[in-house]
Design a protein around this motif. Structure first.
Motif, PDB file in Angstrom:
ATOM      1  N   SER B 339      54.939  18.815  55.148  1.00 26.84           N
ATOM      2  CA  SER B 339      55.377  20.212  55.217  1.00 26.84           C
ATOM      3  C   SER B 339      54.494  21.040  54.284  1.00 26.84           C
ATOM      4  CB  SER B 339      56.832  20.321  54.762  1.00 26.84           C
ATOM      5  OG  SER B 339      56.903  20.051  53.376  1.00 26.84           O
ATOM      6  N   LYS B 340      54.501  22.354  54.505  1.00 30.73           N
ATOM      7  CA  LYS B 340      53.650  23.252  53.715  1.00 30.73           C
ATOM      8  C   LYS B 340      53.980  23.113  52.224  1.00 30.73           C
ATOM      9  CE  LYS B 340      52.150  28.021  53.476  1.00 30.73           C
ATOM     10  NZ  LYS B 340      52.501  29.400  53.679  1.00 30.73           N
ATOM     11  N   ARG B 341      55.290  23.011  51.983  1.00 31.53           N
ATOM     12  CA  ARG B 341      55.727  22.960  50.592  1.00 31.53           C
ATOM     13  C   ARG B 341      55.314  21.651  49.915  1.00 31.53           C
ATOM     14  NH1 ARG B 341      61.765  23.692  48.252  1.00 31.53           N
ATOM     15  NH2 ARG B 341      61.152  23.625  46.067  1.00 31.53           N
ATOM     16  N   ALA B 342      55.517  20.540  50.598  1.00 39.23           N
ATOM     17  CA  ALA B 342      55.164  19.236  50.022  1.00 39.23           C
ATOM     18  C   ALA B 342      53.667  19.174  49.743  1.00 39.23           C
ATOM     19  CB  ALA B 342      55.577  18.125  50.965  1.00 39.23           C
ATOM     20  N   SER B 343      52.901  19.705  50.676  1.00 38.03           N
ATOM     21  CA  SER B 343      51.444  19.693  50.517  1.00 38.03           C
ATOM     22  C   SER B 343      51.034  20.532  49.297  1.00 38.03           C
ATOM     23  CB  SER B 343      50.830  20.225  51.800  1.00 38.03           C
ATOM     24  OG  SER B 343      49.624  20.817  51.568  1.00 38.03           O
ATOM     25  N   ARG B 344      51.708  21.673  49.141  1.00 35.24           N
ATOM     26  CA  ARG B 344      51.408  22.561  48.007  1.00 35.24           C
ATOM     27  C   ARG B 344      51.754  21.883  46.674  1.00 35.24           C
ATOM     28  NH1 ARG B 344      54.048  25.937  44.884  1.00 35.24           N
ATOM     29  NH2 ARG B 344      52.940  27.745  44.044  1.00 35.24           N
ATOM     30  N   VAL B 345      52.927  21.231  46.655  1.00 30.01           N
ATOM     31  CA  VAL B 345      53.376  20.562  45.424  1.00 30.01           C
ATOM     32  C   VAL B 345      52.372  19.467  45.023  1.00 30.01           C
ATOM     33  CG1 VAL B 345      55.153  19.051  44.443  1.00 30.01           C
ATOM     34  CG2 VAL B 345      55.815  21.084  45.716  1.00 30.01           C
ATOM     35  N   ILE B 346      51.895  18.698  45.994  1.00 35.77           N
ATOM     36  CA  ILE B 346      50.932  17.628  45.678  1.00 35.77           C
ATOM     37  C   ILE B 346      49.622  18.228  45.170  1.00 35.77           C
ATOM     38  CG2 ILE B 346      49.524  15.770  46.715  1.00 35.77           C
ATOM     39  CD1 ILE B 346      51.970  15.207  48.536  1.00 35.77           C
ATOM     40  N   SER B 347      49.199  19.332  45.794  1.00 35.58           N
ATOM     41  CA  SER B 347      47.930  19.944  45.380  1.00 35.58           C
ATOM     42  C   SER B 347      48.006  20.472  43.950  1.00 35.58           C
ATOM     43  CB  SER B 347      47.531  21.060  46.349  1.00 35.58           C
ATOM     44  OG  SER B 347      48.324  22.203  46.121  1.00 35.58           O
ATOM     45  N   VAL B 348      49.208  20.800  43.496  1.00 36.07           N
ATOM     46  CA  VAL B 348      49.386  21.261  42.111  1.00 36.07           C
ATOM     47  C   VAL B 348      49.608  20.071  41.181  1.00 36.07           C
ATOM     48  CG1 VAL B 348      50.973  22.488  40.580  1.00 36.07           C
ATOM     49  CG2 VAL B 348      50.285  23.541  42.718  1.00 36.07           C
ATOM     50  N   ALA B 349      50.402  19.103  41.652  1.00 35.33           N
ATOM     51  CA  ALA B 349      50.821  17.997  40.780  1.00 35.33           C
ATOM     52  C   ALA B 349      49.650  17.123  40.316  1.00 35.33           C
ATOM     53  CB  ALA B 349      51.858  17.145  41.497  1.00 35.33           C
ATOM     54  N   ILE B 350      48.739  16.798  41.236  1.00 36.37           N
ATOM     55  CA  ILE B 350      47.653  15.865  40.862  1.00 36.37           C
ATOM     56  C   ILE B 350      46.785  16.430  39.727  1.00 36.37           C
ATOM     57  CG2 ILE B 350      45.565  14.676  41.700  1.00 36.37           C
ATOM     58  CD1 ILE B 350      47.073  14.240  44.340  1.00 36.37           C
ATOM     59  N   PRO B 351      46.181  17.630  39.895  1.00 34.49           N
ATOM     60  CA  PRO B 351      45.372  18.144  38.776  1.00 34.49           C
ATOM     61  C   PRO B 351      46.186  18.403  37.510  1.00 34.49           C
ATOM     62  CG  PRO B 351      45.450  19.741  40.570  1.00 34.49           C
ATOM     63  CD  PRO B 351      46.120  18.519  41.066  1.00 34.49           C
ATOM     64  N   CYS B 352      47.443  18.839  37.705  1.00 36.85           N
ATOM     65  CA  CYS B 352      48.293  19.160  36.548  1.00 36.85           C
ATOM     66  C   CYS B 352      48.599  17.887  35.732  1.00 36.85           C
ATOM     67  CB  CYS B 352      49.573  19.803  37.055  1.00 36.85           C
ATOM     68  SG  CYS B 352      50.544  20.539  35.773  1.00 36.85           S
ATOM     69  N   LEU B 353      48.994  16.832  36.432  1.00 43.83           N
ATOM     70  CA  LEU B 353      49.335  15.587  35.719  1.00 43.83           C
ATOM     71  C   LEU B 353      48.097  14.956  35.084  1.00 43.83           C
ATOM     72  CD1 LEU B 353      51.935  14.085  38.205  1.00 43.83           C
ATOM     73  CD2 LEU B 353      52.393  14.889  35.886  1.00 43.83           C
ATOM     74  N   CYS B 354      46.959  14.999  35.799  1.00 47.61           N
ATOM     75  CA  CYS B 354      45.712  14.456  35.216  1.00 47.61           C
ATOM     76  C   CYS B 354      45.357  15.223  33.944  1.00 47.61           C
ATOM     77  CB  CYS B 354      44.551  14.586  36.205  1.00 47.61           C
ATOM     78  SG  CYS B 354      44.675  13.487  37.593  1.00 47.61           S
ATOM     79  N   THR B 355      45.441  16.560  34.018  1.00 47.28           N
ATOM     80  CA  THR B 355      45.076  17.401  32.868  1.00 47.28           C
ATOM     81  C   THR B 355      45.982  17.097  31.675  1.00 47.28           C
ATOM     82  OG1 THR B 355      44.379  19.121  34.395  1.00 47.28           O
ATOM     83  CG2 THR B 355      44.736  19.800  32.125  1.00 47.28           C
ATOM     84  N   TRP B 356      47.286  16.986  31.929  1.00 48.71           N
ATOM     85  CA  TRP B 356      48.209  16.771  30.816  1.00 48.71           C
ATOM     86  C   TRP B 356      48.134  15.352  30.265  1.00 48.71           C
ATOM     87  CZ3 TRP B 356      50.112  19.918  27.501  1.00 48.71           C
ATOM     88  CH2 TRP B 356      50.160  21.259  27.842  1.00 48.71           C
TER      89      TRP B 356
END
Lengths: 75, 529
Positions: B339-356
């Motif tokens: 879904s659009k939302r799930a795809s958006r969440v993954i696109s944010v989560a991966i760089p965010c979690l790697c950065t943190w």
């Protein structure tokens, strides 16, 4: 430019993007919004935004974004 | 030598004298000599080759990258080249540039990792030796890190990547570049300066300005006040309670609060001192704090706290991951099957979690720092993923999100989240963190707040009064700074008020500063990173 405003408004509503001069430096969009905006922009204009374009001044106003898009389309 | 010492003030005064006596075009040389001397005096001369080699590797690498860019530009001017030949040339030069970049990055990041992880490796080897009864003991605490390595590695890598991405031209002079790396106000704890800002400022040739001297001195005094009167006083209780032993939950709760205030006054106090010291020479350093405790969300907090580190991770880790070709490919794939939302969440989560995750490792290599990084990564991802639900909740309950009370509640919530993060690292390890929570939930003993027990953990009642007044002053100044330029306002009200405030500040530092037995001003919290 209208298309850019439409994409920006889709990400954050209630902002007068046409007259906003500090979209990034003023904190209107944060880094998460910016990446979402880039994905939409790339799809809409069939361009690829590389890291050399990832500077605040390229995203601070609609006209700056449009200049960047034009430059990338010409490249 | 630490920046909170008489020796530093003498060093600063002497450097300032030589600096302004020197002709303007040579003043940067005074700063270079003073910075090398400071680096040796603050640490050990043995650290000098490490910082010199890192600077040299980055400087040489950036020059080679710039030269390759110039060569490619020249080669592309050949009108005889067709489109395919031009593309081939670009690919060839891109590969040469990438190889140079990777080589220098491996050298610099490798040196940082070796120094950061060597203690972990030695501690592990020591445990293995103990278990297998080899009779060998290795003490990991004997390993020392070159002073400021986390900071100068990041500054120089930022410069190298900027040159690689053609954001500005490379520096032709190595001594000038070395001054940017080792510049004494920012070498120990940052701010992590960008070359296009600090390098240009150091190049301009600084002229004398009375305003720079008075404003710089005011900031130094204010920094001394925050560090010596507040942070070091708070540390008396924090270091006593976080000793690895169990105490009443009520005492731990107070310590959590004091610890959060301590790290802020300690680190921001340091920044006031070094930014003020730099201003004396007419060189403006980037700000690292923008009243973070007024933040309404965690994401906003990290845009106001240690801003240069956050900015560094955003520009050189978060964005490169977000706009990388593999991330875009993944996003496109997800857009088709999710879904659009799930795809958006993954696109944010991966760089965010790697950065943190990397931000956590930057602060420390222990599991507690990894948890700390994941804690913030998960919180920011969740707050982004559930934006719509939060908005719906506000509307459902008719919450006026711009009302003063709601904003205050959000600030308190953000502060509590920050305190929660501190408990992951401050007590020393995760076992101690678990002990803190265990005592809070099972051994609260709230009467200890009122029966005098509170004053048996390093702080006396008069210390409490000084802390309340000092923290109130910091709060009032922060409020004023949110609304106006305080120092310019003081200037407008005349010289008398300015001098009264400066003398009051000096007297407060002398009278109320913590200088007791066992006091160690050398221990700024962020120096250990």
């Amino acid at each position: 430019m209208d298309k850019i405003i439409e994409i920006l408004s889709g990400i954050k509503s209630g902002v007068d993007f046409a007259n906003e001069e500090q979209i990034v430096t003023g904190g209107v969009l944060d880094s998460i919004d910016i990446t979402e905006f880039i994905t939409a922009l790339e799809e809409e204009f069939d361009i690829e935004i590389g890291m050399e374009y990832m500077e605040n001044e390229n995203f601070d106003s609609v006209s700056a974004i449009w200049d960047m898009v034009e430059e990338l389309q010409e490249a | 030598m630490t920046v909170v010492s008489g020796a530093f003030l003498i060093f600063l005064g002497t450097t300032l004298g030589f600096f302004y006596l020197c002709p303007r075009q040579h003043r940067w040389l005074v700063l270079l000599a003073a910075s090398v001397l400071f680096y040796v005096l603050a640490g050990k001369w043995q650290f000098l080759p490490c910082i010199t080699l890192t600077s040299l590797a980055v400087w040489v690498g950036a020059r080679r990258i710039s030269r390759l860019d110039a060569e490619l530009k020249e080669a592309l001017k050949d009108k005889g080249l067709d489109k395919a030949a031009k593309k081939s040339l670009r690919t060839q030069y891109k590969s040469l540039k990438s190889r140079t970049l990777v080589l220098v990055l491996v050298l610099c990041v490798g040196a940082l990792c070796v120094t950061k992880f060597s203690r972990v490796v030695v501690a592990l080897a020591d445990q293995i030796a103990a278990i297998s009864a080899m009779g060998v003991h290795m003490d990991p605490t004997l390993l020392v890190m070159p002073l400021g390595i986390s900071y100068y590695t990041f500054s120089t890598i930022g410069y190298l990547l900027d040159v690689y991405w053609k954001r500005y031209p490379c520096e032709e002079s190595f001594p000038r570049f070395f001054l940017y790396t080792i510049y004494f106000p920012h070498i120990l704890q940052g701010p992590i300066s960008r070359y296009n800002r600090l390098g240009a400022s150091l190049k301009e040739g600084m002229s004398f300005s009375e305003e720079n001297i008075t404003h710089g001195a005011e900031r130094i005094i204010w920094g001394f006040f925050k560090k010596l009167v507040i942070a070091d006083r708070l540390n008396l209780m924090v270091s006593t309670v976080y000793d690895g032993k169990p105490h009443a939950g009520s005492i731990f709760l107070v310590t959590m609060l004091l610890d959060a205030l301590m790290i802020y006054t300690d680190f921001s106090g340091y920044m006031e001192i070094v930014c003020g010291a730099s201003q004396l020479f007419g060189v403006e350093l980037e700000e690292n704090f923008n009243h973070p405790f007024f933040s309404r969300t965690v994401a906003e907090f990290w845009r106001r706290w240690h801003m240069t580190l956050g900015g560094w991770f955003k520009d050189y880790v978060y964005y490169p991951i977000s706009v990388s070709s593999w991330m875009k490919k993944l996003n496109r794939k997800n857009a088709k099957r999710l879904s659009k939302r799930a795809s958006r969440v993954i696109s944010v989560a991966i760089p965010c979690l790697c950065t943190w995750f990397l931000t956590g490792l930057w602060h420390g290599t222990g599991p507690n720092y990894v948890c700390w990084g994941i804690y913030y990564g998960v919180l920011i991802t969740i707050s982004n993923a559930f934006q719509e639900e939060f908005k719906a909740f506000d509307e459902r309950w008719g919450i006026n999100t711009e009302s003063r009370s709601w904003r205050l509640l959000q600030m308190v919530r953000t502060f509590c989240i920050f305190m929660g993060g501190r408990v992951l690292t401050s007590p020393g390890n995760l076992a101690n963190t678990a002990m803190v929570f265990d005592n809070i939930f099972h051994n609260l003993q709230p009467w200890q707040w009122f029966d005098g027990s509170l004053w048996t953990y390093g702080l006396k009642r008069p210390d409490g009064n000084v802390l309340i007044l000092g923290l109130l002053l910091v709060l009032v100044v922060s409020f004023l700074q949110e609304r106006t330029h305080v120092r310019e306002e003081i200037d407008r009200r005349g010289v008398v008020l300015r001098w009264i405030l400066m003398y009051a500040g000096i007297i407060a530092v002398i009278v109320f500063g913590v200088y007791g037995a066992g006091y160690d001003a050398a221990k700024f919290i962020y120096m250990q990173y």
